[in-house]
Scaffold this motif. Sequence first.
Motif, PDB file in Angstrom:
ATOM      1  N   THR A 257      44.569  41.242  49.079  1.00  0.00           N
ATOM      2  CA  THR A 257      43.989  40.003  48.571  1.00  0.00           C
ATOM      3  C   THR A 257      44.998  38.865  48.642  1.00  0.00           C
ATOM      4  OG1 THR A 257      42.727  39.007  46.756  1.00  0.00           O
ATOM      5  CG2 THR A 257      44.657  40.301  46.144  1.00  0.00           C
ATOM      6  N   VAL A 258      44.455  37.644  48.505  1.00  0.00           N
ATOM      7  CA  VAL A 258      45.253  36.424  48.363  1.00  0.00           C
ATOM      8  C   VAL A 258      44.642  35.643  47.208  1.00  0.00           C
ATOM      9  CG1 VAL A 258      46.074  34.315  49.465  1.00  0.00           C
ATOM     10  CG2 VAL A 258      45.657  36.362  50.851  1.00  0.00           C
ATOM     11  N   ILE A 259      45.488  35.195  46.279  1.00  0.00           N
ATOM     12  CA  ILE A 259      45.013  34.411  45.144  1.00  0.00           C
ATOM     13  C   ILE A 259      45.739  33.075  45.138  1.00  0.00           C
ATOM     14  CG2 ILE A 259      44.737  34.301  42.638  1.00  0.00           C
ATOM     15  CD1 ILE A 259      45.595  37.645  44.014  1.00  0.00           C
ATOM     16  N   ALA A 260      44.986  31.985  45.214  1.00  0.00           N
ATOM     17  CA  ALA A 260      45.544  30.645  45.056  1.00  0.00           C
ATOM     18  C   ALA A 260      45.285  30.226  43.619  1.00  0.00           C
ATOM     19  CB  ALA A 260      44.892  29.669  46.037  1.00  0.00           C
ATOM     20  N   ALA A 261      46.331  30.241  42.798  1.00  0.00           N
ATOM     21  CA  ALA A 261      46.169  30.151  41.346  1.00  0.00           C
ATOM     22  C   ALA A 261      46.656  28.821  40.788  1.00  0.00           C
ATOM     23  CB  ALA A 261      46.918  31.301  40.674  1.00  0.00           C
ATOM     24  N   ASN A 262      45.779  28.161  40.060  1.00  0.00           N
ATOM     25  CA  ASN A 262      46.158  27.042  39.200  1.00  0.00           C
ATOM     26  C   ASN A 262      46.521  27.604  37.826  1.00  0.00           C
ATOM     27  OD1 ASN A 262      46.421  24.336  38.245  1.00  0.00           O
ATOM     28  ND2 ASN A 262      44.323  24.405  37.451  1.00  0.00           N
ATOM     29  N   SER A 263      45.647  28.444  37.289  1.00  0.00           N
ATOM     30  CA  SER A 263      45.894  29.177  36.049  1.00  0.00           C
ATOM     31  C   SER A 263      46.518  30.533  36.371  1.00  0.00           C
ATOM     32  CB  SER A 263      44.568  29.386  35.307  1.00  0.00           C
ATOM     33  OG  SER A 263      44.686  30.365  34.299  1.00  0.00           O
ATOM     34  N   GLY A 264      47.360  31.020  35.480  1.00  0.00           N
ATOM     35  CA  GLY A 264      48.036  32.294  35.725  1.00  0.00           C
ATOM     36  C   GLY A 264      47.173  33.519  35.512  1.00  0.00           C
ATOM     37  N   TRP A 265      46.019  33.362  34.819  1.00  0.00           N
ATOM     38  CA  TRP A 265      45.192  34.507  34.451  1.00  0.00           C
ATOM     39  C   TRP A 265      43.918  34.542  35.277  1.00  0.00           C
ATOM     40  CZ3 TRP A 265      47.147  37.743  30.662  1.00  0.00           C
ATOM     41  CH2 TRP A 265      48.197  37.229  29.908  1.00  0.00           C
ATOM     42  N   TYR A 266      43.471  35.743  35.622  1.00  0.00           N
ATOM     43  CA  TYR A 266      42.170  35.908  36.255  1.00  0.00           C
ATOM     44  C   TYR A 266      41.703  37.336  36.050  1.00  0.00           C
ATOM     45  CZ  TYR A 266      42.952  38.571  40.698  1.00  0.00           C
ATOM     46  OH  TYR A 266      43.174  39.528  41.645  1.00  0.00           O
ATOM     47  N   GLY A 267      40.423  37.604  36.389  1.00  0.00           N
ATOM     48  CA  GLY A 267      39.912  38.971  36.376  1.00  0.00           C
ATOM     49  C   GLY A 267      39.946  39.642  35.021  1.00  0.00           C
ATOM     50  N   PHE A 268      39.535  38.930  33.959  1.00  0.00           N
ATOM     51  CA  PHE A 268      39.458  39.513  32.615  1.00  0.00           C
ATOM     52  C   PHE A 268      40.836  39.873  32.066  1.00  0.00           C
ATOM     53  CE2 PHE A 268      35.549  40.848  34.897  1.00  0.00           C
ATOM     54  CZ  PHE A 268      34.673  39.990  34.261  1.00  0.00           C
ATOM     55  N   GLY A 269      41.721  38.882  31.982  1.00  0.00           N
ATOM     56  CA  GLY A 269      42.988  39.066  31.293  1.00  0.00           C
ATOM     57  C   GLY A 269      44.114  39.629  32.115  1.00  0.00           C
ATOM     58  N   ARG A 270      44.065  39.469  33.428  1.00  0.00           N
ATOM     59  CA  ARG A 270      45.153  39.933  34.288  1.00  0.00           C
ATOM     60  C   ARG A 270      46.069  38.754  34.615  1.00  0.00           C
ATOM     61  NH1 ARG A 270      40.758  43.050  35.031  1.00  0.00           N
ATOM     62  NH2 ARG A 270      41.079  45.269  35.448  1.00  0.00           N
ATOM     63  N   HIS A 271      47.367  38.933  34.336  1.00  0.00           N
ATOM     64  CA  HIS A 271      48.325  37.836  34.495  1.00  0.00           C
ATOM     65  C   HIS A 271      48.857  37.822  35.928  1.00  0.00           C
ATOM     66  CE1 HIS A 271      51.500  35.362  32.068  1.00  0.00           C
ATOM     67  NE2 HIS A 271      50.656  34.613  32.729  1.00  0.00           N
ATOM     68  N   VAL A 272      47.992  37.418  36.833  1.00  0.00           N
ATOM     69  CA  VAL A 272      48.278  37.571  38.259  1.00  0.00           C
ATOM     70  C   VAL A 272      49.376  36.636  38.746  1.00  0.00           C
ATOM     71  CG1 VAL A 272      46.491  35.939  39.013  1.00  0.00           C
ATOM     72  CG2 VAL A 272      47.171  37.843  40.514  1.00  0.00           C
TER      73      VAL A 272
END
Length: 293
Positions: free
Chosen positions: A189-204
């Motif tokens: 996967t590739v995640i372009a993150a503005n916020s650090g959290w995604y996917g129900f509480g995962r600190h990606v």
Amino acid sequence: MARTFTAVVNPAAGGSASAATLIPLARTLREAGAEVVVEYSRGLEHARALARAAADAGHVVLGVGGDGMVGCVGGALAGTEAVFGIVPAGRGNDFARQLGIPRETGELARLLLEGEARAVDAIDANGLTVLGSVYAGVDAVANDNANKTRLLRGSAAYYVGALRAVAAWRPAAYRVTVDGEEHRFAGYTVIAANSGWYGFGRHVAPDARVDDGLLDVVVIKHGPKTRFFQVMRELSDGSHVGRPEVEVLRGREVRIELETPGRTLPYGADGELPGVLPVTATVRPGALRVIVP
């Protein structure tokens, strides 16, 4: 002067949870002298229209629900002077978590009544405004699986959806361009993150900030599936970034493309699935005014 709020709610998505959160909150706000208008949307596009109309009337606009609803309502207000308030009432509430928005009724009411609005960044993803992150890979497939699961809800639905997605996963060939620099790899996967959290509480993306004008691009490269599950477990505390399979890039514009012939992959955005690759994610610095602690 007391604030006037318009709460935008989608009764079709997590309606009971939204009602359970909003009813005591609205009562507390009204007892403090505020006016609260509740608008029920018929879908995301209607929610956007309701949010814009409320902002035009000078109201503080509340997005009531999970990341999908919050992203929809907040995205409709991005680029304006409107003030946005978040009422976490969904499964993930990842953007609210990043901003430190409380869930307890009394604390949240005090924040909405007395808190100051702060400018935070947003993302433009193929023309759609996104608040948290844009992701493309096994996580988006897991998201799709979870949305189709009828017997489970919340993190359980996502967990089962993720197991199905990983079990069927074949390495994807990605081309990721960050501010003009190309990176090619096979991965999950590739995640372009503005916020650090995604996917129900995962600190990606543990170093991501919503006010730095940059996107943290987290790349999870190919490896044994057992190793991938180890990475997933480490997402709870952000320690996965020390793994050799994980690379973090940073930039203002990110284009994610799939180079595997004949294959398509969905991309996710704030818990929704707006399309398939390719996607270009561009940061919008200070685009949204949000009431935060």
